[in-house]
Design an enzyme around this catalytic site. Structure first.
Site, mmCIF file in Angstrom:
data_model
loop_
_atom_site.group_PDB
_atom_site.id
_atom_site.type_symbol
_atom_site.label_atom_id
_atom_site.label_comp_id
_atom_site.label_asym_id
_atom_site.label_seq_id
_atom_site.Cartn_x
_atom_site.Cartn_y
_atom_site.Cartn_z
ATOM 1 C CB SER A 7 -0.871 0.081 1.191
ATOM 2 O OG SER A 7 -1.513 1.293 1.321
ATOM 3 C CG HIS A 31 -3.953 -1.465 -1.516
ATOM 4 N ND1 HIS A 31 -5.463 -2.053 -1.550
ATOM 5 C CD2 HIS A 31 -4.203 -0.633 -0.283
ATOM 6 C CE1 HIS A 31 -6.240 -2.049 -0.591
ATOM 7 N NE2 HIS A 31 -5.699 -0.846 -0.103
ATOM 8 C CG ASP A 33 -4.806 2.224 1.422
ATOM 9 O OD1 ASP A 33 -6.080 1.521 1.112
ATOM 10 O OD2 ASP A 33 -3.841 2.204 1.167
ATOM 11 C CG MET A 35 -8.185 7.566 2.146
ATOM 12 S SD MET A 35 -7.213 6.982 4.290
ATOM 13 C CE MET A 35 -6.460 5.273 4.693
ATOM 14 C CG HIS A 64 -9.293 0.375 0.234
ATOM 15 N ND1 HIS A 64 -8.609 -0.271 0.778
ATOM 16 C CD2 HIS A 64 -10.398 0.265 -0.008
ATOM 17 C CE1 HIS A 64 -9.707 -0.270 2.096
ATOM 18 N NE2 HIS A 64 -10.465 -0.136 1.241
ATOM 19 C CG MET A 66 -10.783 3.316 3.112
ATOM 20 S SD MET A 66 -9.330 3.164 3.458
ATOM 21 C CE MET A 66 -8.981 3.556 2.442
ATOM 22 C CG MET A 135 -11.638 -2.125 5.941
ATOM 23 S SD MET A 135 -10.290 -1.987 5.093
ATOM 24 C CE MET A 135 -9.222 -1.429 6.336
ATOM 25 C CG PHE A 141 -5.339 7.043 10.706
ATOM 26 C CD1 PHE A 141 -4.694 8.165 10.024
ATOM 27 C CD2 PHE A 141 -6.912 6.930 11.084
ATOM 28 C CE1 PHE A 141 -5.050 9.544 10.349
ATOM 29 C CE2 PHE A 141 -7.573 8.012 11.787
ATOM 30 C CZ PHE A 141 -6.358 9.390 10.560
ATOM 31 C CG ASP A 173 -6.398 -2.834 3.946
ATOM 32 O OD1 ASP A 173 -5.182 -2.086 3.420
ATOM 33 O OD2 ASP A 173 -7.156 -2.375 2.708
ATOM 34 N N GLY A 174 -4.592 -4.251 6.382
ATOM 35 C CA GLY A 174 -4.404 -3.335 7.937
ATOM 36 C C GLY A 174 -3.347 -4.383 9.070
ATOM 37 N N GLY A 175 -3.005 -3.969 9.381
ATOM 38 C CA GLY A 175 -1.806 -5.153 10.379
ATOM 39 C C GLY A 175 -1.078 -5.674 9.994
ATOM 40 C CB SER A 196 3.454 0.626 8.373
ATOM 41 O OG SER A 196 2.348 -0.019 8.720
#
Ligand code: DX5
Ligand code: ZN
Length: 223
Positions: A7, A31, A33, A35, A64, A66, A135, A141, A173-175, A196
């Protein structure tokens, strides 16, 4: 087969082409994002930036959205170079119509669910979705910790798809890190978004390889 989608939310926005090139040989998709500061409490990028980075890579773009009222912007994102467009079930009233419209533009249609949304929300559209995005954090974030109960929701989507006889990509998606991605793949995810962990690493391509091997081990444990 596991697909890894770095991402660019965690890339350097002043050096997007450089950061994308760092994962060119090992990622399956990029990916992106989007927003709007309304559906989620953050604002990122739109079609003009996507159109610009489209010229710098052949990797598919996994966009994606959002954003509220995604139906108003689908054509612009398709035109800018998206290969898959994912909309949130919570952001539109006519999800069925919207997924068909995305497909009619020659783009893969994805549907995303926030952590609080029951998986049953996609029961009547999963047969027209190319991708289901679960998600694993509240959207908005990068750099948040995975909500572990969301893995049960991945299992539910995988079961739903099997029962109905379809096989959309199941994306988390996330973490996502080497410590969480194995469980996600074991739960049934085949497409892994990571921001990240990839772009915060000294060696982004090594980070992608680490994620892939941990995810593949998880997928094997599932079989
Ligand atoms: C969050 C975005 C994610 C984000 C993931 O709303 O949808 O794609 O970039 O970031 P990490 O991998 O850092 O959790
Ligand atoms: Zn995302």
């Amino acid at each position: 087969m596991i697909k890894i989608a770095p991402s660019i939310l965690s890339a350097d926005f002043a050096n997007l082409a450089r950061d994308i090139s760092r994962v060119a040989g090992c990622a399956d998709m990029i990916h992106i994002d989007v927003m709007d500061g309304s559906f989620v409490p953050n604002i990122t990028i739109g079609p003009p930036v996507i159109r610009s980075i489209r010229k710098t890579t052949d990797l598919p773009f996994d966009v994606h959205l959002m954003i509220d009222r995604p139906e108003d912007h689908i054509a612009a994102f398709a035109d800018a170079g998206a290969n898959v467009i994912t909309v949130h079930a919570e952001a539109t009233r006519h999800l069925h119509r919207l997924l068909l419209r995305i497909r009619s533009l020659g783009v893969g249609a994805g549907v995303a669910l926030n952590p609080a949304t029951p998986v049953s929300a996609i029961e009547n559209v999963i047969d027209i979705a190319d991708l289901v995005l679960i998600m694993t954090v509240d959207p908005g974030f990068g750099g948040q910790a995975m909500i572990s109960r969301s893995l049960g929701r991945v299992v539910q989507v995988a079961e739903m798809a099997r029962t109905i006889g379809v096989s959309p990509d199941i994306e988390v998606d996330g973490g996502m890190t080497p410590g969480t991605v194995g469980e996600a793949a074991r739960a049934g995810a085949n497409t892994i978004v990571a921001g990240s962990f990839v772009f915060g690493a000294a060696d982004a391509s090594e980070a992608v390889r680490e994620l892939r091997s941990a995810a593949e081990a998880g997928a094997l444990a599932r079989e």
